[in-house]
Design a protein around this motif. Structure first.
Motif, PDB file in Angstrom:
ATOM      1  N   PRO A  93      52.117  51.038  44.021  1.00  0.00           N
ATOM      2  CA  PRO A  93      50.885  50.629  44.718  1.00  0.00           C
ATOM      3  C   PRO A  93      51.081  49.482  45.704  1.00  0.00           C
ATOM      4  O   PRO A  93      50.460  49.467  46.765  1.00  0.00           O
ATOM      5  CB  PRO A  93      49.950  50.224  43.569  1.00  0.00           C
ATOM      6  CG  PRO A  93      50.404  51.052  42.420  1.00  0.00           C
ATOM      7  CD  PRO A  93      51.894  51.149  42.557  1.00  0.00           C
ATOM      8  N   PHE A 143      44.674  44.748  48.886  1.00  0.00           N
ATOM      9  CA  PHE A 143      45.462  45.899  48.455  1.00  0.00           C
ATOM     10  C   PHE A 143      45.030  46.406  47.080  1.00  0.00           C
ATOM     11  O   PHE A 143      45.835  46.949  46.322  1.00  0.00           O
ATOM     12  CB  PHE A 143      46.951  45.530  48.431  1.00  0.00           C
ATOM     13  CG  PHE A 143      47.464  45.003  49.739  1.00  0.00           C
ATOM     14  CD1 PHE A 143      47.130  45.615  50.935  1.00  0.00           C
ATOM     15  CD2 PHE A 143      48.267  43.873  49.784  1.00  0.00           C
ATOM     16  CE1 PHE A 143      47.585  45.126  52.151  1.00  0.00           C
ATOM     17  CE2 PHE A 143      48.736  43.372  50.989  1.00  0.00           C
ATOM     18  CZ  PHE A 143      48.390  43.995  52.179  1.00  0.00           C
ATOM     19  N   LEU A 190      41.417  50.334  48.360  1.00  0.00           N
ATOM     20  CA  LEU A 190      42.405  50.763  49.352  1.00  0.00           C
ATOM     21  C   LEU A 190      43.374  51.770  48.744  1.00  0.00           C
ATOM     22  O   LEU A 190      43.767  52.740  49.404  1.00  0.00           O
ATOM     23  CB  LEU A 190      43.166  49.557  49.908  1.00  0.00           C
ATOM     24  CG  LEU A 190      44.177  49.878  51.016  1.00  0.00           C
ATOM     25  CD1 LEU A 190      43.477  50.489  52.226  1.00  0.00           C
ATOM     26  CD2 LEU A 190      44.954  48.630  51.438  1.00  0.00           C
ATOM     27  N   TYR A 191      43.775  51.557  47.493  1.00  0.00           N
ATOM     28  CA  TYR A 191      44.678  52.511  46.843  1.00  0.00           C
ATOM     29  C   TYR A 191      44.001  53.876  46.712  1.00  0.00           C
ATOM     30  O   TYR A 191      44.654  54.927  46.865  1.00  0.00           O
ATOM     31  CB  TYR A 191      45.084  51.996  45.464  1.00  0.00           C
ATOM     32  CG  TYR A 191      46.077  52.901  44.771  1.00  0.00           C
ATOM     33  CD1 TYR A 191      47.406  52.956  45.188  1.00  0.00           C
ATOM     34  CD2 TYR A 191      45.671  53.709  43.711  1.00  0.00           C
ATOM     35  CE1 TYR A 191      48.312  53.789  44.563  1.00  0.00           C
ATOM     36  CE2 TYR A 191      46.577  54.552  43.084  1.00  0.00           C
ATOM     37  CZ  TYR A 191      47.894  54.589  43.509  1.00  0.00           C
ATOM     38  OH  TYR A 191      48.789  55.430  42.892  1.00  0.00           O
ATOM     39  N   SER A 248      49.821  51.114  49.263  1.00  0.00           N
ATOM     40  CA  SER A 248      48.564  50.621  49.845  1.00  0.00           C
ATOM     41  C   SER A 248      48.787  49.817  51.121  1.00  0.00           C
ATOM     42  O   SER A 248      48.100  50.047  52.131  1.00  0.00           O
ATOM     43  CB  SER A 248      47.797  49.792  48.808  1.00  0.00           C
ATOM     44  OG  SER A 248      47.397  50.592  47.726  1.00  0.00           O
ATOM     45  N   ALA A 257      44.243  55.629  49.957  1.00  0.00           N
ATOM     46  CA  ALA A 257      45.585  56.157  50.219  1.00  0.00           C
ATOM     47  C   ALA A 257      45.923  57.348  49.331  1.00  0.00           C
ATOM     48  O   ALA A 257      46.642  58.256  49.762  1.00  0.00           O
ATOM     49  CB  ALA A 257      46.621  55.050  50.014  1.00  0.00           C
ATOM     50  N   HIS A 279      49.724  52.173  53.949  1.00  0.00           N
ATOM     51  CA  HIS A 279      48.509  52.904  54.350  1.00  0.00           C
ATOM     52  C   HIS A 279      47.650  52.037  55.273  1.00  0.00           C
ATOM     53  O   HIS A 279      47.144  52.513  56.300  1.00  0.00           O
ATOM     54  CB  HIS A 279      47.718  53.289  53.090  1.00  0.00           C
ATOM     55  CG  HIS A 279      46.472  54.064  53.350  1.00  0.00           C
ATOM     56  ND1 HIS A 279      46.463  55.398  53.693  1.00  0.00           N
ATOM     57  CD2 HIS A 279      45.158  53.687  53.316  1.00  0.00           C
ATOM     58  CE1 HIS A 279      45.219  55.808  53.852  1.00  0.00           C
ATOM     59  NE2 HIS A 279      44.406  54.789  53.624  1.00  0.00           N
ATOM     60  N   GLU A 301      46.885  43.370  43.180  1.00  0.00           N
ATOM     61  CA  GLU A 301      46.057  44.569  43.329  1.00  0.00           C
ATOM     62  C   GLU A 301      44.587  44.264  43.071  1.00  0.00           C
ATOM     63  O   GLU A 301      43.828  45.107  42.582  1.00  0.00           O
ATOM     64  CB  GLU A 301      46.558  45.645  42.364  1.00  0.00           C
ATOM     65  CG  GLU A 301      47.996  46.059  42.644  1.00  0.00           C
ATOM     66  CD  GLU A 301      48.539  47.039  41.619  1.00  0.00           C
ATOM     67  OE1 GLU A 301      47.716  47.677  40.924  1.00  0.00           O
ATOM     68  OE2 GLU A 301      49.765  47.163  41.509  1.00  0.00           O
TER      69      GLU A 301
END
Length: 660
Positions: free
Chosen positions: A37, A197, A201-202, A41, A205, A44, A193
């Protein structure tokens, strides 16, 4: 060739190359290997930022407004006027350099970031630099793509994070030293995280990209038109056929696209003119289309973007969220369908009239194979497959169906290589436009939950008041979420609403799914609520109607959507949380209440209802929507009285007319 043309060509080439690279990167993740991740992220986001900055130069907003003013005034605008602020393009070069620096940081430091332990490992100077650069890049991308409202909203929260030690009451946060706060801010924003990020956002992506691209491919390769035609076919020849076509077509199209404005633009150009021709007022026609299209964001299987993020934030499967949304979504469309039916009967309009006959150019049966991708998508989701894989299965199946279209139906639904290439570019661009607000909202999320004690303070304050204040808290959350929905994109409105209002609702004993769905609904309903109602404004433009009147009508027509969230908070069985008997009873109560609510708005059953009877009908609706069985039983008697009385009024009116 002039220098200006060369610059334009360079930018155009860069747009195509970067967008294609973005698309290929995401396909690589799905088909070959997902990344950690803290690498996936940020990469992305790097692609999304580059796409936005390429598509929208620094003077993009000025150029757009200037061209729009010229179009409205019927004049032309020369390149010299459009290039008034082109000297600022140097900022684009600086931005691209900053994006390159961010890319270098991510690639060379992702292992350290992956293993980083807050408050134990040191925060380095480059980490602080990247934090500042990332936030500035995001703020400028938000300004270009979404406008100033979200831009200033984020700025306000950043300022709040630094000023909270000096604020009173629930806004107060214990003070720490500047260096410690800077390290804490850097750690929370870009080194874990929980900030930029983070989960939103994950999700962009790992899931949203593929469903957005799927929707673009599906619509281009004939599936979208098929869904529209099915809706029109089943409503043809009935009372208010074009209005029913708008409801059915937009609902089915919304299951795939999840975008209110896109639905209005796609189906509205066909249904709105037909509704007007058979007797609906322009503002009514626009409102019906806006309401039907907006419902697509709450309609499984795909719903709106926020539903995917909701699943990730709740830690449940997307299938669970989609299943929970089935009964409320059905009630929403059932209410709108009943409403347009009785409005049509009230106006005595029928779609079988020659000037409103719905013509479907291609037979539906030979095209049903185009629905295979949607079926496969749902099957993969139900089977527990990852959303990334389910989305890829959908995309690949669309391409297979497109090959089949080459050999059948005279290639009418076949999309050539150029169209498919444009789908790739358009899907990647739309995904970038979603990635920016999801990443930017990570700033707000981290400020509220990580940098300050605002979320904890608000929850403690509301929780101390006791559960008797639940209705008041829900009203506050409703108004707040609708204001957010008017000002922000749906995904941003949902994310901010989750941070600000879900903790308050949860503190009063409401479970996580109900609280999240409550916030999700009202962020969406804002799209048809004046004064800022994007879906209604779009429909009004097609209908040639007053935007405000269209918005007001839309709000009335979608009254069910405004009441359902209160229903499932007080009766979670509506979200499939309970026994089969509880779910069945709750669904029946909701649907009957929805029926009487539609009668109230239409003001018609067998004949026009007087005001006092409409008031009684509204009371009946509230009684059925209430989870209390005693109230529902009383509403049966009152509802029967309303229907019998209106039928009697209709019979009396006919007898009077015959005698006359």
């Amino acid at each position: 060739m002039s220098e200006e043309v060369k610059k334009f060509d360079i930018r155009k080439t860069a747009v195509i190359v970067v967008t294609a690279a973005f698309f290929c990167f995401q396909i690589y993740l799905a088909l070959f290997k997902q990344l950690t991740p803290m690498l996936q992220s940020p990469l992305h986001l790097v692609f999304a930022l580059t796409v936005i900055y390429l598509y929208m130069p620094v003077d993009y907003t000025y150029r757009k407004k200037t061209k729009l003013k010229a179009e409205l005034s019927g004049t032309t605008v020369d390149e010299k006027t459009l290039s008034k602020y082109s000297f600022l393009n140097i900022l684009d070069l600086v931005s691209f350099a900053a994006i390159g620096y961010l890319l270098y940081y991510v690639v060379t430091n992702f292992e350290r970031l992956r293993d980083f332990t807050p408050f134990i490992d040191d925060v380095e100077l480059i980490d602080k630099q990247i934090m500042v650069i990332t936030i500035l890049l995001l703020l400028e991308a938000v300004r270009r793509s979404l406008g100033l409202i979200l831009f200033f909203f984020i700025l306000a929260f950043i300022a709040f994070a630094w000023l909270s030690p000096y604020l009173p009451g629930v806004f107060y946060t214990k003070s720490v030293g500047f260096e410690q706060m800077l390290d804490q801010f850097t750690t929370g924003m870009t080194m874990g995280e929980a900030g930029v990020f983070g989960t939103p956002l994950y999700t962009s992506a790992s899931a949203l990209f593929y469903f957005i691209v799927f929707g673009v491919f599906f619509s281009t390769c004939g599936g979208g038109q098929l869904l529209i035609d099915i809706g029109m076919k089943f409503s043809n020849g009935s009372a208010g056929g074009p209005a029913k076509a708008a409801v059915l077509s937009s609902g089915m199209m919304g299951m795939v696209s999840g975008s209110a404005v896109a639905n209005v633009s796609t189906t509205g150009v066909m249904t709105i003119p037909m509704m007007k021709r058979i007797g609906y007022a322009p503002q009514e026609a626009g409102a019906i289309e806006a309401v039907a299209s907006t419902g697509g964001q709450i309609m499984p299987p795909i719903m709106g973007v926020g539903a995917f993020i909701m699943a990730e934030m709740l830690g449940v499967s997307y299938f669970s969220v989609a299943c929970a949304a089935i009964i409320p979504a059905f009630a929403y469309y059932f209410g709108v369908f009943v409403l347009v039916t009785y409005i049509a009967k009230k106006r005595s309009v029928r779609s079988s009239a020659a000037d409103a006959k719905i013509v479907i150019e291609q037979p539906i049966l030979p095209r049903l194979y185009l629905l295979t991708p949607v079926i496969l998508l749902v099957v993969w989701i139900i089977s527990g497959s990852s959303l990334m894989r389910a989305g890829m299965v959908g995309i690949i199946s669309v391409l297979i169906c497109n090959v089949i279209s080459y050999f059948v139906n005279d290639r009418k639904n076949f999309a050539g290589l150029k169209s498919l290439w444009n789908c790739c570019l358009r899907g990647a661009k739309q995904s970038a436009e979603i990635a920016i607000p999801t990443a930017a909202c990570g700033i707000i999320i981290n400020v509220v939950t990580g940098q300050t004690s605002l979320a904890t303070n608000l929850s403690s304050l509301i929780g101390s008041l006791g559960t008797n204040y639940l209705f008041l808290a829900l009203l506050v959350a409703m108004v707040g979420c609708m204001l957010l929905g008017m000002a922000l994109p749906t995904v941003a409105a949902y994310l901010v609403g989750v941070i600000l209002f879900v903790p308050i609702i949860r503190a009063l004993g409401v479970d996580a799914l109900c609280a999240n769905m409550f916030v999700f609904y009202y962020g969406i309903m804002a799209q048809i609520t004046p004064p800022v109602c994007v879906a209604s404004y779009t429909a009004a433009g097609i209908a040639g109607a007053d935007a405000m009147k269209t918005g007001i009508n839309g709000m009335l027509f979608a009254l069910v959507g405004f009441m359902v969230p209160f229903v499932f908070v007080y009766n979670p069985a509506i979200l499939l949380e309970g026994s089969i008997i509880e779910i069945a009873i709750g669904a029946i109560q909701l649907l009957i209440g929805t029926y009487f609510l539609a009668l109230t708005v239409a003001g018609y059953y067998k004949t026009t209802m007087p005001i006092w009877l409409r008031v009684l009908s509204f009371i009946v609706a509230l009684g059925f929507i209430s989870p209390d069985m005693t109230t529902s039983i009383a509403s049966v008697a009152l509802g029967t009285f309303v229907l019998v009385m209106n039928r009697h009024q209709a019979g009396h009116a006919v007898n009077t007319k015959v005698m006359a």
